[in-house]
Motif scaffolding. Sequence first.
Motif, short mmCIF file in Angstrom:
data_model
loop_
_atom_site.label_atom_id
_atom_site.label_comp_id
_atom_site.label_asym_id
_atom_site.label_seq_id
_atom_site.Cartn_x
_atom_site.Cartn_y
_atom_site.Cartn_z
N PRO B 46 -111.38 64.89 64.84
CA PRO B 46 -111.01 66.33 64.90
C PRO B 46 -110.04 66.61 66.06
O PRO B 46 -109.10 67.39 65.90
CB PRO B 46 -112.35 67.03 65.11
N GLU B 47 -110.24 65.94 67.20
CA GLU B 47 -109.36 66.17 68.36
C GLU B 47 -107.93 65.73 68.03
O GLU B 47 -106.96 66.40 68.41
CB GLU B 47 -109.87 65.39 69.59
N MET B 49 -106.57 65.55 65.05
CA MET B 49 -105.98 66.48 64.08
C MET B 49 -105.56 67.79 64.76
O MET B 49 -104.51 68.35 64.45
CB MET B 49 -106.96 66.74 62.93
N ASP B 50 -106.37 68.26 65.72
CA ASP B 50 -106.00 69.48 66.44
C ASP B 50 -104.69 69.27 67.22
O ASP B 50 -103.84 70.16 67.28
CB ASP B 50 -107.11 69.88 67.42
N TYR B 51 -104.57 68.08 67.80
CA TYR B 51 -103.37 67.76 68.58
C TYR B 51 -102.14 67.76 67.68
O TYR B 51 -101.09 68.31 68.03
CB TYR B 51 -103.58 66.40 69.24
N ALA B 53 -101.83 69.37 64.87
CA ALA B 53 -101.59 70.77 64.49
C ALA B 53 -100.77 71.48 65.56
O ALA B 53 -99.81 72.20 65.27
CB ALA B 53 -102.91 71.48 64.26
N GLN B 54 -101.15 71.22 66.80
CA GLN B 54 -100.47 71.86 67.92
C GLN B 54 -99.01 71.41 68.00
O GLN B 54 -98.10 72.23 68.20
CB GLN B 54 -101.25 71.48 69.19
N ARG B 59 -101.86 75.78 61.88
CA ARG B 59 -103.28 76.06 62.10
C ARG B 59 -104.06 74.76 61.85
O ARG B 59 -103.69 74.01 60.93
CB ARG B 59 -103.76 77.14 61.13
N PRO B 60 -105.11 74.50 62.62
CA PRO B 60 -105.85 73.24 62.42
C PRO B 60 -106.28 73.00 60.98
O PRO B 60 -106.22 71.88 60.49
CB PRO B 60 -107.06 73.41 63.35
N TYR B 64 -106.50 69.64 58.63
CA TYR B 64 -107.76 69.09 58.11
C TYR B 64 -107.69 68.94 56.59
O TYR B 64 -108.12 67.95 56.02
CB TYR B 64 -108.97 70.00 58.42
#
Lengths: 454, 186
Positions: B46-47, B49-51, B53-54, B59-60, B64
């Motif tokens: 998840p971390e 994927m968030d990175y 996205a950023q 949006r995350p 996902y």
Amino acid sequence: MVKLLLDGIEDPSIRYLNGYRAHGGYQSIEKAITMSPLDIVEEVKKSGLRGRGGAGFSTGMKWSFLDRKSDKPRYLVCNADESEPGTFKDRYLMEKIPHRLIEGMIVSSYALGVRHAFIYVRGELIWVAKHLEHAVGEAYSAGYLGNHILGSNFSLDLTIHVGAGAYICGEESALLESLEGKRGYPRIKPPFPAVSGLYGCPTVINNVESIAAVPWIVTHGGDAYSKIGVDKSTGTKLISASGHINRPGVYEIELGLPVEEFIYSESYCGGIKNGRALKAVIAGGSSVPILPAELILKTASGQPRLMTYESLNDGGFTSGTMLGSGGFIVMDDTTCIVRNTWNLARFYHHESCGQCSPCREGTGWMEKILHRIEHGHGTQADIDLLVDVSKKIEGNTICALGDAAAWPVASAVRHFRHEFEFHVRHPDQVTAPNHVANAAAYKYEEITHAKNND
Amino acid sequence: MNPTFSESTLSNINRLLSRYPADKRKSALLPLLHMAQAEFGGYLSPETMDYVAQLLTLRPIEVYEVASFYTMFHKQPTGKYVLEVCRTGPCALNGAESIIDYITRKIGVTINEISSDGLFTVKEVECLASCGTAPMMQLGERYIENLTEQKIDDIIDRLKHGERLDIEPNPENSILFRSCQGQSNG
């Protein structure tokens, strides 16, 4: 043997620019830029070239649908997401002669008025994408890509894009969604990509093999191409041959070759492995109907079956099949049709994107029913249920994956019903190594029994 | 610790982004997730994927939903070597089932499990467009074709001993993210 697409393949240096040019490569661009774009579209129409990804729709017609009045940019996207079980021809062409595809992208983009084109390569073929990347770099350095190609007013950028594993992305609108960085969900049509495709702009999507045929057509003319092959099956076709044969591989054939020659000639498949007998063939990739030996070699009316769109389709789905992608899967007399059908049903269940209920649920049902028949837990009613479910999927989904999942199952029951019945009636025998031979004998007994009752 | 791409990967990403229209950066999501998976432990946490996205100003959830759709993205940690064996159609006709059985027994794992030494994960995958050379499997960026038990013994033994396989890709070919020359489309 005519070789247009694989011409020069025996020379390993053809993978690189200099080797490709030594075989006459990139000459079509010099000719193309002296022609009007619409004249090239006409030549492609005249050639009779049909989409080589499986649908067999006229490439020239598809091009002529492109919305040229729109003020939005136009895109050409090459579908190199080759994933149809039994099909590995595009991979072979891109791996060995990447410049033939790139040359095709350039002349096709010129004809379509495209400034930026994409090749969408399936993610697993990462090294193929790298070959293409290298070749694209060579083409830029030689002035075949970039600004003012060969000093003309025509400019083109070509991007190699990689997918990430999803059969559905071979469906053209799903491929566009994927290229936009989304899930590969097929779009509802209309609008068709020719009007609203990539980024909502007019887009043409063609298979690798279709695009790779365009340079030859531009250089030699559409008429010359249409003289190769027979009737409405013009030109050559890459056939991926696999299964129980002596010489699996990719063959470029002139359309019109007899199926029997393709299977038994030493120039092609070289006959059935281990001297076994031919049982069945899936002629055009896993989605097309399976045919038993007698119907793949000859049509129901007794004519020799040819490798053409028309001849393979002779008899419709009652006794015929489709040329499809040219994924030619050969099965010998040890093959359990129930097991093979279950395997393919599992594939379609796995690959269904889940948007449409008939496909999402129906593919799962078919897999489960086939699993229980194969493992000796099926009933007679299951066989009819299987056909019923396949009919409820067919024609009721956004994209053709539903049909592609239904046809192999329906055709297997149509032509090999006795084998399904054998599994249902002799559950104790389904794991025996000789159960396939016993099922064949069971068919013989049934027929003899029926004749005696006449 | 939060994932951060190396400087060289970041410059590759800039070149990657230049190959898509300036206002269509999301198109780079799939290639970028491949790069992230390769750099951050062989799977997409998840971390990670968030990175991603950023980096793409998404949006995350947009990341996902894509990561979960495509089979090449692993959402769980895997062994150091992931053996992805084709099970479909022509491979099945040519003995894929017994080959898969042999590989899992040889390594001592079930499908999708990580071996106790952390080296291997065996996965069953669908058709890899290698039907003329069945049975076959993918290992990293390479296809290993016409599999036999002997070939599998050889590969697994060499990987266990940390030997380099001659089937590994040639590093000088690794130019996938070279950028386009010329102007971007507009």
